[in-house]
Each structure stands twice: as C-alpha cells, then as structure tokens.
Write a protein that holds these residues in place. Structure first.
Motif, PDB file in Angstrom:
ATOM      1  N   ALA A 172       0.827  -1.208   0.000  1.00 44.20           N
ATOM      2  CA  ALA A 172       0.000   0.000   0.000  1.00 44.20           C
ATOM      3  C   ALA A 172       0.862   1.260   0.000  1.00 44.20           C
ATOM      4  O   ALA A 172       0.446   2.301  -0.484  1.00 44.20           O
ATOM      5  N   THR A 173       2.086   1.149   0.515  1.00 42.84           N
ATOM      6  CA  THR A 173       2.902   2.359   0.666  1.00 42.84           C
ATOM      7  C   THR A 173       4.178   2.347  -0.171  1.00 42.84           C
ATOM      8  O   THR A 173       4.857   3.353  -0.250  1.00 42.84           O
ATOM      9  N   VAL A 174       4.500   1.197  -0.755  1.00 41.45           N
ATOM     10  CA  VAL A 174       5.787   1.088  -1.456  1.00 41.45           C
ATOM     11  C   VAL A 174       5.597   0.844  -2.953  1.00 41.45           C
ATOM     12  O   VAL A 174       4.871  -0.055  -3.361  1.00 41.45           O
ATOM     13  N   LEU A 175       6.270   1.678  -3.749  1.00 40.41           N
ATOM     14  CA  LEU A 175       6.339   1.456  -5.196  1.00 40.41           C
ATOM     15  C   LEU A 175       7.697   0.811  -5.461  1.00 40.41           C
ATOM     16  O   LEU A 175       8.719   1.313  -4.989  1.00 40.41           O
ATOM     17  N   ARG A 219       3.702   6.854  13.638  1.00 38.26           N
ATOM     18  CA  ARG A 219       3.173   6.115  12.480  1.00 38.26           C
ATOM     19  C   ARG A 219       1.789   5.542  12.789  1.00 38.26           C
ATOM     20  O   ARG A 219       0.906   5.543  11.949  1.00 38.26           O
ATOM     21  N   VAL A 220       1.629   5.037  14.019  1.00 38.91           N
ATOM     22  CA  VAL A 220       0.341   4.444  14.402  1.00 38.91           C
ATOM     23  C   VAL A 220      -0.732   5.532  14.479  1.00 38.91           C
ATOM     24  O   VAL A 220      -1.850   5.350  13.981  1.00 38.91           O
ATOM     25  N   LEU A 221      -0.376   6.666  15.041  1.00 38.53           N
ATOM     26  CA  LEU A 221      -1.332   7.772  15.146  1.00 38.53           C
ATOM     27  C   LEU A 221      -1.771   8.216  13.746  1.00 38.53           C
ATOM     28  O   LEU A 221      -2.954   8.463  13.494  1.00 38.53           O
ATOM     29  N   HIS A 222      -0.810   8.294  12.843  1.00 37.11           N
ATOM     30  CA  HIS A 222      -1.105   8.702  11.466  1.00 37.11           C
ATOM     31  C   HIS A 222      -2.079   7.717  10.812  1.00 37.11           C
ATOM     32  O   HIS A 222      -3.031   8.112  10.157  1.00 37.11           O
ATOM     33  N   ALA A 223      -1.834   6.418  11.033  1.00 39.86           N
ATOM     34  CA  ALA A 223      -2.705   5.390  10.445  1.00 39.86           C
ATOM     35  C   ALA A 223      -4.106   5.446  11.058  1.00 39.86           C
ATOM     36  O   ALA A 223      -5.106   5.276  10.363  1.00 39.86           O
ATOM     37  N   LEU A 224      -4.185   5.706  12.367  1.00 41.02           N
ATOM     38  CA  LEU A 224      -5.494   5.799  13.039  1.00 41.02           C
ATOM     39  C   LEU A 224      -6.285   6.997  12.530  1.00 41.02           C
ATOM     40  O   LEU A 224      -7.506   6.963  12.446  1.00 41.02           O
ATOM     41  N   ASP A 225      -5.557   8.032  12.178  1.00 41.92           N
ATOM     42  CA  ASP A 225      -6.179   9.252  11.660  1.00 41.92           C
ATOM     43  C   ASP A 225      -6.950   8.948  10.377  1.00 41.92           C
ATOM     44  O   ASP A 225      -7.938   9.595  10.069  1.00 41.92           O
ATOM     45  N   GLU A 226      -6.487   7.950   9.634  1.00 37.67           N
ATOM     46  CA  GLU A 226      -7.141   7.593   8.372  1.00 37.67           C
ATOM     47  C   GLU A 226      -8.409   6.775   8.625  1.00 37.67           C
ATOM     48  O   GLU A 226      -9.287   6.725   7.770  1.00 37.67           O
ATOM     49  N   VAL A 227      -8.498   6.129   9.797  1.00 34.05           N
ATOM     50  CA  VAL A 227      -9.655   5.282  10.108  1.00 34.05           C
ATOM     51  C   VAL A 227     -10.786   6.112  10.705  1.00 34.05           C
ATOM     52  O   VAL A 227     -11.949   5.956  10.359  1.00 34.05           O
ATOM     53  N   GLY A 228     -10.444   6.998  11.620  1.00 35.58           N
ATOM     54  CA  GLY A 228     -11.498   7.737  12.308  1.00 35.58           C
ATOM     55  C   GLY A 228     -10.991   9.038  12.863  1.00 35.58           C
ATOM     56  O   GLY A 228     -10.046   9.628  12.351  1.00 35.58           O
ATOM     57  N   ALA A 247      -0.844  -1.121  10.186  1.00 33.53           N
ATOM     58  CA  ALA A 247      -0.271  -0.285   9.118  1.00 33.53           C
ATOM     59  C   ALA A 247       0.796   0.641   9.702  1.00 33.53           C
ATOM     60  O   ALA A 247       1.860   0.835   9.106  1.00 33.53           O
ATOM     61  N   GLY A 248       0.526   1.191  10.875  1.00 35.40           N
ATOM     62  CA  GLY A 248       1.498   2.061  11.535  1.00 35.40           C
ATOM     63  C   GLY A 248       2.759   1.297  11.911  1.00 35.40           C
ATOM     64  O   GLY A 248       3.874   1.763  11.676  1.00 35.40           O
ATOM     65  N   LEU A 249       2.593   0.099  12.457  1.00 47.64           N
ATOM     66  CA  LEU A 249       3.742  -0.716  12.864  1.00 47.64           C
ATOM     67  C   LEU A 249       4.559  -1.128  11.651  1.00 47.64           C
ATOM     68  O   LEU A 249       5.785  -1.097  11.666  1.00 47.64           O
ATOM     69  N   ARG A 250       3.856  -1.522  10.586  1.00 50.06           N
ATOM     70  CA  ARG A 250       4.533  -1.957   9.364  1.00 50.06           C
ATOM     71  C   ARG A 250       5.385  -0.814   8.800  1.00 50.06           C
ATOM     72  O   ARG A 250       6.536  -1.005   8.439  1.00 50.06           O
ATOM     73  N   SER A 251       4.806   0.357   8.792  1.00 43.92           N
ATOM     74  CA  SER A 251       5.510   1.525   8.278  1.00 43.92           C
ATOM     75  C   SER A 251       6.743   1.838   9.146  1.00 43.92           C
ATOM     76  O   SER A 251       7.822   2.129   8.641  1.00 43.92           O
ATOM     77  N   TYR A 252       6.579   1.725  10.459  1.00 35.52           N
ATOM     78  CA  TYR A 252       7.704   1.978  11.370  1.00 35.52           C
ATOM     79  C   TYR A 252       8.812   0.946  11.161  1.00 35.52           C
ATOM     80  O   TYR A 252       9.987   1.292  11.004  1.00 35.52           O
ATOM     81  N   PHE A 253       8.445  -0.339  11.150  1.00 38.24           N
ATOM     82  CA  PHE A 253       9.461  -1.390  11.036  1.00 38.24           C
ATOM     83  C   PHE A 253      10.103  -1.412   9.657  1.00 38.24           C
ATOM     84  O   PHE A 253      11.237  -1.855   9.498  1.00 38.24           O
TER      85      PHE A 253
END
Ligand SMILES: [Zn+2]
Length: 390
Positions: free
Chosen positions: A93-96, A298-307, A361-367
């Motif tokens: 979802a985030t990598v080209l 990263r987790v906060l950013h991902a949560l922002d997209e959900v709600g 998604a936040g954890l994946r982006s961080y790791f």
C-alpha cells in the motif's frame, strides 16, 4: 456560489483520479542509458519520497523501494546495457517497487540530487566491474529472527476498565482489538505477535511487561479505550512514556532492582562499573523512547485515516504499562467509550478490525523504516540502510 461549485468540481476531479496515481506524486523524467561500461537509470522523485536500494540474486536484480511515489505516467524505458528488463509496480500500500533484472551480477550505486520544491533526482549507476558487491540474499541468511510485537489488551477479569452508557466494557473491546491485531501481525512475513492476555482474566501490569521481555519483544503496544465525563469528547490518542516518567522509573529501578541492567543488556552488563551501568541504562532507555515516539507517530497517522483523532500529536504520560526498559512502547486509546457514537463503533467487530488494521499499518511503516538489526526485515534490506542503523 460559482467559486464553491468550481471548488467542488476540482475536488471531485481529484477524487476521481486513482489514489496512488495523483499527478503530484508520480515518478517523472525516467531515463535509462548505457555509458562507459555502466548502465544509468535516473528519474525524478516527488517531494517527501523515500528510497531504499538493495540487490537480489537468482536472477540478479537491483531493487529500489520508493515510499511516497506513484507509477510514472510515461512509458517505462526499454532495457539497455546490463539491464535486461525494467518493472515498476506497487509492492504494498505504501511502497512502489522498481525492479531491474540484470544480465549478470553488478554493483548499484544511488545518488540523490535535490531539486526545487523538495523534489529530488535519483541517479542510479550500475557497473559490472569485477569487484564483488556486498550482496543481500533473497532468502534471509541464518541466523535471523522474526520481529516480535507484544500486544497488550488493557484490563481484564475483575478489572473491566471503562464502561460505556450502553454497557460496553473496555476489557472486551481491548481484547477483541488485540486479538485481531495479533492475528494480522502473525500473517505478516517476518513478524510475530505475543498477547499479554488472550482471555478475560486479570494480569498485573508488571507481568504484562515481564511477558513482553521474556518473549524478547521489539515493541510493546497496549490497547485501551478512553473515558471522560464529557460525552461529546471523541477520538483516538497515542501515548508514549514521558521523559520525566522515564527518568524516575530508571532511578527507581536502579534503587530497587540490582538486576535492572540485566533486563536491558544481559549478564555481560553486570560487571560494569555502576556509573557506566547508569549511563548505559540511560542510553538504552533514551533509544527506546525515541523509537517509541517514531513508532507511535506512524500508528497515530494510520489511526487518523480510520477515524477521529483526539490529539494530532503523540501524548506523553507516565503509565506504568509503558515503563518497559529497553522496549519501545506505546499505549493506544482507540476511541472514547464514553462517547455514544464511538461506544457503538467500539462494540462492532467491523470497527475493531479497522482499528487493528490501522495499528498494523502504523507498525509496518515503522518497522519498514527502522527494522531492528538481526531480524528478517533487515536481511531483506540493503547494506546502506543497515549501516545507518549501526
Ligand atoms: Zn484502559
């Protein structure tokens, strides 16, 4: 009125464009050429885009993973020189991902040249010189380990946590979200989850931390639901340990537990001079704290997209559950159980799933950006990145 209609039209047009393909984020000016025994690939990266370069074998490939970039609208250049084929496609979802298949092993070297407006030109030179390049195997070389995430469902058993007006109990919500998150983590390649509780029973805070430590967790995520007297308050928050909390915990640990150092760095640490021990403990805690902040962001950013997000910045607090020395930790307040709308959402498995997916998604982006050394994620990565982590 007319201006508003025009604005709406512009908005609709933007919304109708395929998501990752918005013009502003596309790669541009792609060129592939052969000069003086080396093959050159260059292209323009949009502002804020990241890149990661590595090689794979069988067949020999040069791979560029780009974040914040979308496929070019122009045609992919035909292969020349050492390059046998060029593929550009979303990898996640985030990598080209750009894959250059090579005719024979070769050494890639990337240079990033800053352009106007934050854009950059990436220049990749692939030379087929005899010098053996540092290679990364596609299959991770042993020994590597899975990355471990401790998932902590808040409360449980005699401790119901907060209770909503409709009777929704925080302990049930946290367990459902934690289980959904753990299941998703286990499905990620190179990642493994450990649940601090997997049923409706009480677990002491210290035992939650101890469990994470026993399982050598790389990250500790505590899942909660918030509560406040004002029923209109809504939104998620992510907390990390405050500096003040960390330093007082550290001081107390040194006072109370002679084996505090062991918890962080193993027995080799025990013989060290007490002053040096304090310094090393401080370093470990500080590193864990800055990692906590990066991961929480990263987790906060991902949560922002959900709600709804209550605080757009990471919150700092001295929660006991966050005080795991050496383990980056965060506490996620998923939503307000005291808010009628959010209480309804927290009780639905669809929303619980969305929360779990956002945290993942936040954890994946961080790791992806900060993989712990010795994990499979690093083995898949490039040497340049590994060097930066050391
Ligand atoms: Zn709670």
């Amino acid at each position: 009125m007319r201006a508003r209609r025009l604005l709406l039209a512009v908005f609709l047009m933007a919304a109708l464009l395929p998501g990752p393909g918005r013009a502003g984020t596309r790669l541009a000016a792609l060129a592939l050429s052969q000069e003086e025994g080396a093959t050159h690939l260059s292209f323009e990266l949009p502002a804020g885009a990241g890149h990661r370069l590595f090689t794979l074998e069988h067949p020999d490939r040069v791979v560029l993973d780009l974040t914040g970039a979308a496929s070019p609208s122009e045609a992919v250049p035909p292969p020349v020189g050492l390059v046998r084929s060029v593929r550009i496609a979303p990898h996640s979802a985030t990598v080209l991902r750009i894959v250059l298949e090579l005719a024979r092993p070769a050494t890639p070297h990337a240079t990033r040249v800053a352009l106007a407006d934050g854009r950059a030109r990436l220049e990749l030179v692939i030379s087929g010189t005899a010098a053996a390049p540092p290679r990364v195997r596609e299959l991770a070389p042993e020994p590597t380990r899975a990355l471990v995430v401790a998932v902590d469902a808040g409360h449980g058993g005699d401790d119901p946590g907060a209770i909503g007006r409709r009777g929704t109990r925080e302990k049930d919500v946290t367990l459902a979200v934690a289980k959904a998150l753990a299941a998703r983590i286990d499905r990620e390649p190179g990642m493994r989850a450990v649940l601090t509780r997997d049923g409706d029973y009480f677990v002491k805070l210290f035992d939650r931390i101890q469990k994470a430590r026993d399982d050598h967790a790389d990250l500790f995520v505590s899942v909660h639901a918030d509560a406040v007297g004002d029923r209109s308050v809504s939104g998620a928050s992510v907390y990390v340990l405050s500096t003040h909390g960390a330093s007082s915990v550290q001081a107390r640990m040194l006072a109370e537990h002679e084996n505090a150092a062991d918890l962080l760095a193993g027995p080799a640490f025990k013989d060290k001079d007490p002053v040096l021990r304090t310094v090393l403990l401080d370093v470990a805690q500080t590193q864990a704290m800055s990692s906590s902040r990066l991961a929480a962001q990263r987790v906060l950013h991902a949560l922002d997209e959900v709600g709804d997000v209550r605080h757009s910045a990471i919150q700092a607090a001295g929660f006991a559950v966050l005080k795991s020395p050496g383990i980056p930790s965060m506490l996620v307040e998923t939503a307000y159980i005291t808010n009628p709308d959010e209480e309804r959402e927290l009780g639905s498995s669809a929303y619980q799933t969305r929360l779990a997916e956002a945290i993942l998604a936040g954890l994946r982006s961080y790791f992806h950006d900060y993989p712990p050394l010795d994990t499979r994620l690093v083995a898949q990565g490039d040497s340049e990145h590994t060097a930066r982590l050391r």
